[in-house]
Scaffold this motif. Structure first.
Motif, PDB file in Angstrom:
ATOM      1  N   PHE A  16     -50.872  11.243 -20.146  1.00  0.00           N
ATOM      2  CA  PHE A  16     -50.263  10.406 -19.114  1.00  0.00           C
ATOM      3  C   PHE A  16     -51.322   9.903 -18.149  1.00  0.00           C
ATOM      4  O   PHE A  16     -51.313   8.738 -17.736  1.00  0.00           O
ATOM      5  CB  PHE A  16     -49.193  11.187 -18.350  1.00  0.00           C
ATOM      6  N   SER A  17     -52.242  10.788 -17.773  1.00  0.00           N
ATOM      7  CA  SER A  17     -53.303  10.425 -16.843  1.00  0.00           C
ATOM      8  C   SER A  17     -54.152   9.284 -17.393  1.00  0.00           C
ATOM      9  O   SER A  17     -54.510   8.344 -16.677  1.00  0.00           O
ATOM     10  CB  SER A  17     -54.179  11.649 -16.557  1.00  0.00           C
ATOM     11  N   ALA A  18     -54.466   9.339 -18.695  1.00  0.00           N
ATOM     12  CA  ALA A  18     -55.265   8.283 -19.317  1.00  0.00           C
ATOM     13  C   ALA A  18     -54.507   6.962 -19.323  1.00  0.00           C
ATOM     14  O   ALA A  18     -55.078   5.892 -19.059  1.00  0.00           O
ATOM     15  CB  ALA A  18     -55.643   8.683 -20.738  1.00  0.00           C
ATOM     16  N   ALA A  19     -53.196   7.036 -19.610  1.00  0.00           N
ATOM     17  CA  ALA A  19     -52.376   5.823 -19.621  1.00  0.00           C
ATOM     18  C   ALA A  19     -52.274   5.222 -18.220  1.00  0.00           C
ATOM     19  O   ALA A  19     -52.377   3.996 -18.039  1.00  0.00           O
ATOM     20  CB  ALA A  19     -50.985   6.147 -20.158  1.00  0.00           C
ATOM     21  N   LEU A  20     -52.096   6.091 -17.222  1.00  0.00           N
ATOM     22  CA  LEU A  20     -52.026   5.617 -15.841  1.00  0.00           C
ATOM     23  C   LEU A  20     -53.346   4.985 -15.423  1.00  0.00           C
ATOM     24  O   LEU A  20     -53.376   3.933 -14.774  1.00  0.00           O
ATOM     25  CB  LEU A  20     -51.683   6.784 -14.910  1.00  0.00           C
ATOM     26  N   GLY A  21     -54.447   5.629 -15.810  1.00  0.00           N
ATOM     27  CA  GLY A  21     -55.759   5.091 -15.483  1.00  0.00           C
ATOM     28  C   GLY A  21     -55.972   3.710 -16.067  1.00  0.00           C
ATOM     29  O   GLY A  21     -56.486   2.804 -15.403  1.00  0.00           O
ATOM     30  N   ALA A  22     -55.551   3.529 -17.319  1.00  0.00           N
ATOM     31  CA  ALA A  22     -55.687   2.226 -17.970  1.00  0.00           C
ATOM     32  C   ALA A  22     -54.834   1.180 -17.257  1.00  0.00           C
ATOM     33  O   ALA A  22     -55.248   0.026 -17.094  1.00  0.00           O
ATOM     34  CB  ALA A  22     -55.286   2.333 -19.440  1.00  0.00           C
ATOM     35  N   LEU A  23     -53.659   1.601 -16.802  1.00  0.00           N
ATOM     36  CA  LEU A  23     -52.754   0.681 -16.122  1.00  0.00           C
ATOM     37  C   LEU A  23     -53.313   0.197 -14.792  1.00  0.00           C
ATOM     38  O   LEU A  23     -53.411  -1.004 -14.540  1.00  0.00           O
ATOM     39  CB  LEU A  23     -51.396   1.361 -15.900  1.00  0.00           C
ATOM     40  N   ILE A  24     -53.698   1.138 -13.935  1.00  0.00           N
ATOM     41  CA  ILE A  24     -54.115   0.714 -12.596  1.00  0.00           C
ATOM     42  C   ILE A  24     -55.514   0.110 -12.587  1.00  0.00           C
ATOM     43  O   ILE A  24     -55.897  -0.555 -11.625  1.00  0.00           O
ATOM     44  CB  ILE A  24     -54.020   1.875 -11.576  1.00  0.00           C
ATOM     45  N   SER A  25     -56.262   0.300 -13.673  1.00  0.00           N
ATOM     46  CA  SER A  25     -57.578  -0.340 -13.759  1.00  0.00           C
ATOM     47  C   SER A  25     -57.450  -1.852 -13.890  1.00  0.00           C
ATOM     48  O   SER A  25     -58.431  -2.582 -13.731  1.00  0.00           O
ATOM     49  CB  SER A  25     -58.363   0.216 -14.955  1.00  0.00           C
ATOM     50  N   ASN A  26     -56.229  -2.338 -14.170  1.00  0.00           N
ATOM     51  CA  ASN A  26     -55.998  -3.777 -14.201  1.00  0.00           C
ATOM     52  C   ASN A  26     -55.955  -4.368 -12.799  1.00  0.00           C
ATOM     53  O   ASN A  26     -55.974  -5.584 -12.632  1.00  0.00           O
ATOM     54  CB  ASN A  26     -54.668  -4.083 -14.918  1.00  0.00           C
ATOM     55  N   GLY A  27     -55.862  -3.494 -11.793  1.00  0.00           N
ATOM     56  CA  GLY A  27     -55.874  -3.930 -10.410  1.00  0.00           C
ATOM     57  C   GLY A  27     -57.207  -3.595  -9.772  1.00  0.00           C
ATOM     58  O   GLY A  27     -58.197  -3.346 -10.467  1.00  0.00           O
ATOM     59  N   PRO A  28     -57.253  -3.563  -8.442  1.00  0.00           N
ATOM     60  CA  PRO A  28     -58.520  -3.306  -7.733  1.00  0.00           C
ATOM     61  C   PRO A  28     -58.883  -1.828  -7.642  1.00  0.00           C
ATOM     62  O   PRO A  28     -59.311  -1.350  -6.594  1.00  0.00           O
ATOM     63  CB  PRO A  28     -58.250  -3.904  -6.351  1.00  0.00           C
ATOM     64  N   PHE A  29     -58.674  -1.085  -8.727  1.00  0.00           N
ATOM     65  CA  PHE A  29     -58.945   0.347  -8.723  1.00  0.00           C
ATOM     66  C   PHE A  29     -59.906   0.700  -9.861  1.00  0.00           C
ATOM     67  O   PHE A  29     -59.796   0.160 -10.959  1.00  0.00           O
ATOM     68  CB  PHE A  29     -57.642   1.149  -8.893  1.00  0.00           C
ATOM     69  N   ARG A  30     -60.821   1.612  -9.568  1.00  0.00           N
ATOM     70  CA  ARG A  30     -61.751   2.102 -10.578  1.00  0.00           C
ATOM     71  C   ARG A  30     -61.582   3.605 -10.689  1.00  0.00           C
ATOM     72  O   ARG A  30     -61.696   4.326  -9.706  1.00  0.00           O
ATOM     73  CB  ARG A  30     -63.202   1.783 -10.180  1.00  0.00           C
ATOM     74  N   ILE A  31     -61.271   4.080 -11.902  1.00  0.00           N
ATOM     75  CA  ILE A  31     -61.046   5.507 -12.098  1.00  0.00           C
ATOM     76  C   ILE A  31     -62.388   6.223 -12.132  1.00  0.00           C
ATOM     77  O   ILE A  31     -63.167   6.062 -13.064  1.00  0.00           O
ATOM     78  CB  ILE A  31     -60.260   5.780 -13.398  1.00  0.00           C
ATOM     79  N   GLY A  32     -62.645   7.035 -11.099  1.00  0.00           N
ATOM     80  CA  GLY A  32     -63.913   7.747 -11.017  1.00  0.00           C
ATOM     81  C   GLY A  32     -63.841   9.159 -11.558  1.00  0.00           C
ATOM     82  O   GLY A  32     -64.821   9.659 -12.122  1.00  0.00           O
ATOM     83  N   HIS A  33     -62.676   9.805 -11.400  1.00  0.00           N
ATOM     84  CA  HIS A  33     -62.549  11.202 -11.823  1.00  0.00           C
ATOM     85  C   HIS A  33     -61.133  11.504 -12.301  1.00  0.00           C
ATOM     86  O   HIS A  33     -60.163  10.951 -11.785  1.00  0.00           O
ATOM     87  CB  HIS A  33     -62.880  12.158 -10.668  1.00  0.00           C
ATOM     88  N   HIS A  34     -61.042  12.386 -13.280  1.00  0.00           N
ATOM     89  CA  HIS A  34     -59.778  12.974 -13.713  1.00  0.00           C
ATOM     90  C   HIS A  34     -59.871  14.472 -13.422  1.00  0.00           C
ATOM     91  O   HIS A  34     -60.894  15.092 -13.685  1.00  0.00           O
ATOM     92  CB  HIS A  34     -59.553  12.769 -15.213  1.00  0.00           C
ATOM     93  N   ALA A  35     -58.806  15.057 -12.899  1.00  0.00           N
ATOM     94  CA  ALA A  35     -58.763  16.502 -12.665  1.00  0.00           C
ATOM     95  C   ALA A  35     -57.409  17.026 -13.128  1.00  0.00           C
ATOM     96  O   ALA A  35     -56.383  16.367 -12.929  1.00  0.00           O
ATOM     97  CB  ALA A  35     -58.985  16.824 -11.192  1.00  0.00           C
ATOM     98  N   ALA A  36     -57.414  18.190 -13.733  1.00  0.00           N
ATOM     99  CA  ALA A  36     -56.163  18.770 -14.228  1.00  0.00           C
ATOM    100  C   ALA A  36     -55.392  19.472 -13.111  1.00  0.00           C
ATOM    101  O   ALA A  36     -54.165  19.558 -13.161  1.00  0.00           O
ATOM    102  CB  ALA A  36     -56.451  19.750 -15.355  1.00  0.00           C
ATOM    103  N   THR A  37     -56.088  19.974 -12.105  1.00  0.00           N
ATOM    104  CA  THR A  37     -55.459  20.713 -11.014  1.00  0.00           C
ATOM    105  C   THR A  37     -56.079  20.311  -9.686  1.00  0.00           C
ATOM    106  O   THR A  37     -57.152  19.692  -9.632  1.00  0.00           O
ATOM    107  CB  THR A  37     -55.648  22.232 -11.186  1.00  0.00           C
TER     108      THR A  37
END
Length: 230
Positions: A16-37
């Protein structure tokens, strides 16, 4: 060029996190980090990560998330993140309910968003968060108001300072509960945006609130209902 906001996603569900990251990267957001907790997120921040926005998964849908457990139960995960950074924090929930929303607001969340919302609405909400707004579903505010109305009513609609709020100041707070920006409030009440800001300043002083989130919590706890545009 559109500003890019460094974003950290905190959710144990990597898919889900990867899908969300791909989605919001279409806007003015850059995914810098993923964390499980929350613990992993705090460790990353202490190691040098400097996110502008943190999207934190909340309990919902019958399964645990990054906000659960010893490092994130209730509002404690939010408070830990608040302690180590000044990023804007949006809680993403799969099951919008009164108690977790109230905890999130009290812990300092800048947004409480439903995972079921459309991608366009999510991007718009996150952009509003980055512009300094507090965002959460209007129907959830109504839930909180309904719950508050079931409790004994306060003896007087007075802020802690003992100074009564004016009719206009109450209207401003009700517009805030409806999720309106300063510009939208000005348009709704037929006043200037600078006048809205002046009223907000007075309200914050009277109720001893430090930000719009605390003002919204105070309004909910004192039984105010959202004032929706006609």
């Amino acid at each position: 060029m559109t500003a890019l906001w460094d974003t950290m996603l905190v959710d144990h569900d990597r898919l889900f996190s990867a899908a969300l990251g791909a989605l919001i990267s279409n806007g003015p957001f850059r995914i810098g980090h993923h964390a499980a907790t929350v613990g992993e997120a705090v460790a990353a921040i202490e190691a040098g990560a400097r996110p502008d926005l943190i999207i934190l998964a909340a309990p919902g849908g019958g399964h645990g998330t990054a906000a659960d457990g010893p490092d994130g139960d209730g509002g404690s995960g939010l408070r830990r993140l608040r302690h180590v950074c000044d990023a804007r924090i949006a809680v993403l929930a799969g099951d919008v309910a009164e108690r977790p929303l109230s905890q999130a607001l009290e812990a300092g969340a800048d947004a409480y968003l439903d995972k079921a919302m459309s991608s366009e609405s999510l991007l718009r909400a996150l952009q509003l968060v980055m512009l300094g707004e507090v965002v959460y579903p209007t129907h959830v505010a109504s839930l909180l108001v309904a719950a508050a109305n079931e409790r004994p009513a306060p003896t007087a609609m007075l802020p802690p300072s003992g100074s009564e709020l004016s009719r206009r100041e109450v209207q401003i707070l009700r517009c805030l509960l409806a999720g309106q920006s300063n510009k939208a409030i000005a348009r709704h009440l037929h006043i200037t945006e600078s006048t809205v800001k002046m009223h907000f300043k007075n309200v914050m002083r009277k109720i001893h609130a430090q930000n719009r989130t605390q003002a919204a919590v105070w309004a909910i706890q004192n039984g105010l209902s959202p004032l929706l545009p006609a």
